[in-house]
Write a protein that holds these residues in place. Structure first.
Motif, short mmCIF file in Angstrom:
data_model
loop_
_atom_site.label_atom_id
_atom_site.label_comp_id
_atom_site.label_asym_id
_atom_site.label_seq_id
_atom_site.Cartn_x
_atom_site.Cartn_y
_atom_site.Cartn_z
N ARG A 210 0.83 -1.20 0.00
CA ARG A 210 0.00 0.00 0.00
C ARG A 210 0.87 1.25 0.00
NH1 ARG A 210 -5.02 0.35 4.16
NH2 ARG A 210 -6.15 2.05 3.16
N GLU A 211 1.95 1.21 0.75
CA GLU A 211 2.85 2.36 0.83
C GLU A 211 3.47 2.67 -0.52
OE1 GLU A 211 2.90 -0.26 2.98
OE2 GLU A 211 1.87 0.82 4.60
N GLU A 212 3.89 1.62 -1.24
CA GLU A 212 4.45 1.82 -2.57
C GLU A 212 3.39 2.38 -3.51
OE1 GLU A 212 6.51 -0.66 -6.27
OE2 GLU A 212 5.92 -1.75 -4.47
N PHE A 213 2.18 1.86 -3.43
CA PHE A 213 1.09 2.39 -4.24
C PHE A 213 0.90 3.88 -3.99
CE2 PHE A 213 -3.34 3.72 -4.45
CZ PHE A 213 -3.63 3.47 -5.78
N LEU A 214 0.83 4.27 -2.72
CA LEU A 214 0.60 5.68 -2.38
C LEU A 214 1.74 6.57 -2.83
CD1 LEU A 214 -1.04 5.29 1.13
CD2 LEU A 214 -2.13 5.99 -1.02
N ALA A 215 2.97 6.12 -2.68
CA ALA A 215 4.12 6.92 -3.10
C ALA A 215 4.08 7.16 -4.61
CB ALA A 215 5.42 6.24 -2.69
N ARG A 216 3.76 6.12 -5.35
CA ARG A 216 3.72 6.26 -6.81
C ARG A 216 2.50 7.06 -7.26
NH1 ARG A 216 4.92 0.82 -9.65
NH2 ARG A 216 4.89 2.21 -11.43
N MET A 217 1.39 6.93 -6.57
CA MET A 217 0.22 7.76 -6.91
C MET A 217 0.52 9.22 -6.62
SD MET A 217 -2.27 6.40 -8.48
CE MET A 217 -3.38 7.80 -8.38
N ALA A 218 1.22 9.49 -5.55
CA ALA A 218 1.58 10.88 -5.22
C ALA A 218 2.40 11.48 -6.36
CB ALA A 218 2.34 10.95 -3.91
N ILE A 219 3.31 10.71 -6.92
CA ILE A 219 4.12 11.20 -8.05
C ILE A 219 3.20 11.51 -9.24
CG2 ILE A 219 5.85 10.56 -9.77
CD1 ILE A 219 7.20 8.91 -7.47
N GLY A 220 2.30 10.60 -9.56
CA GLY A 220 1.38 10.81 -10.68
C GLY A 220 0.50 12.03 -10.47
N ILE A 221 -0.04 12.17 -9.28
CA ILE A 221 -0.89 13.33 -8.97
C ILE A 221 -0.08 14.61 -9.04
CG2 ILE A 221 -2.16 14.45 -7.08
CD1 ILE A 221 -3.14 11.53 -6.35
N ASP A 222 1.12 14.60 -8.48
CA ASP A 222 1.98 15.79 -8.54
C ASP A 222 2.28 16.19 -9.98
OD1 ASP A 222 2.06 15.95 -5.78
OD2 ASP A 222 4.04 15.02 -5.61
N LEU A 223 2.58 15.22 -10.83
CA LEU A 223 2.88 15.52 -12.23
C LEU A 223 1.68 16.13 -12.94
CD1 LEU A 223 4.98 12.38 -13.21
CD2 LEU A 223 5.81 14.75 -13.04
N LEU A 224 0.52 15.57 -12.73
CA LEU A 224 -0.67 16.12 -13.39
C LEU A 224 -1.02 17.51 -12.88
CD1 LEU A 224 -2.91 12.98 -13.75
CD2 LEU A 224 -2.09 14.44 -15.59
N LEU A 225 -0.93 17.72 -11.58
CA LEU A 225 -1.22 19.04 -11.03
C LEU A 225 -0.18 20.06 -11.48
CD1 LEU A 225 -2.50 18.13 -7.45
CD2 LEU A 225 -3.84 18.72 -9.49
N LEU A 226 1.07 19.65 -11.57
CA LEU A 226 2.11 20.54 -12.07
C LEU A 226 1.83 20.94 -13.52
CD1 LEU A 226 4.90 21.91 -11.69
CD2 LEU A 226 5.92 19.76 -12.49
N ALA A 227 1.44 19.98 -14.33
CA ALA A 227 1.12 20.27 -15.73
C ALA A 227 -0.06 21.22 -15.83
CB ALA A 227 0.84 18.97 -16.48
N LEU A 228 -1.08 21.03 -15.00
CA LEU A 228 -2.22 21.93 -15.02
C LEU A 228 -1.83 23.33 -14.59
CD1 LEU A 228 -5.01 19.63 -13.56
CD2 LEU A 228 -4.95 20.62 -15.85
N ASN A 229 -1.01 23.43 -13.57
CA ASN A 229 -0.56 24.74 -13.09
C ASN A 229 0.27 25.46 -14.15
OD1 ASN A 229 -1.82 24.90 -10.56
ND2 ASN A 229 -0.26 23.60 -9.66
N ARG A 230 1.07 24.73 -14.89
CA ARG A 230 1.92 25.35 -15.93
C ARG A 230 1.09 25.81 -17.13
NH1 ARG A 230 7.86 22.75 -16.28
NH2 ARG A 230 8.39 23.19 -14.13
N SER A 231 -0.07 25.18 -17.31
CA SER A 231 -0.89 25.55 -18.48
C SER A 231 -1.66 26.84 -18.26
CB SER A 231 -1.83 24.42 -18.85
OG SER A 231 -2.82 24.26 -17.87
N THR A 232 -1.66 27.36 -17.04
CA THR A 232 -2.41 28.61 -16.78
C THR A 232 -1.55 29.82 -17.02
OG1 THR A 232 -1.84 28.51 -14.42
CG2 THR A 232 -3.95 27.56 -15.14
#
Length: 166
Positions: free
Chosen positions: A144-166
């Protein structure tokens, strides 16, 4: 059924009073679990006092995080080999989670990035991408910990991309 009845503190005939068969008991247990998962994810997503990132990670933990590792394969085999046992649950609950996720993202994207014109479309795209990411990671992660760590990376990347598009 004897073990379940004993754990519930009732007789086996008493258990059959509530559940006519083992499949009925199984469906009730799965429904209860999925209802709890959806409710916990919904509470996480609704807590707008927390950053969107944290709410998303928490919601995915409730929805997917506890089903990583060996259980992932068992659930997939059950769904594939016994579709009549679970009925529409394998499709209905994921659709509910996707809708909640899209709604939270739509509001969160508008609040965090200022993207409001097409926030529903952007939110739906991001939700589907996160769902696909979670689905892939749950098959690869062993904890579960590995899942959460990797999901955090995915979420961070998508949110970063959204923030850069503004």
């Amino acid at each position: 059924m004897e073990d379940v009845a004993r754990a519930a503190g009732i007789s086996r005939p008493g258990l059959y009073f509530y559940f006519a068969s083992k499949p009925d008991l199984f469906r009730a247990a799965v429904t209860h679990t999925l209802d709890g998962d959806i409710a916990a994810a919904e509470r996480s997503l609704a807590d707008t006092d927390r950053p969107l990132r944290d709410r998303l990670i928490d919601a995915f933990d409730h929805w997917t995080g506890r089903y990583v590792g060996p259980m992932t394969k068992d659930v997939a085999i059950l769904i594939e080999n016994s579709p009549e046992l679970l009925g529409p649950m394998p499709t209905e609950y994921p659709v509910r989670f996707a809708r909640m996720l899209t709604d939270a993202l739509s509001a969160g994207i508008a609040a965090d990035t200022g993207i409001a014109a097409d926030s529903e479309g952007a939110a739906s795209d991001v939700a589907q991408t996160l769902l696909s990411t979670a689905n892939g990671i749950k098959h690869q992660a062993s904890t579960r910990e590995e899942f959460l760590a990797r999901m955090a990376i995915g979420i961070d990347l998508l949110l970063l991309a959204l923030n850069r598009s503004t």
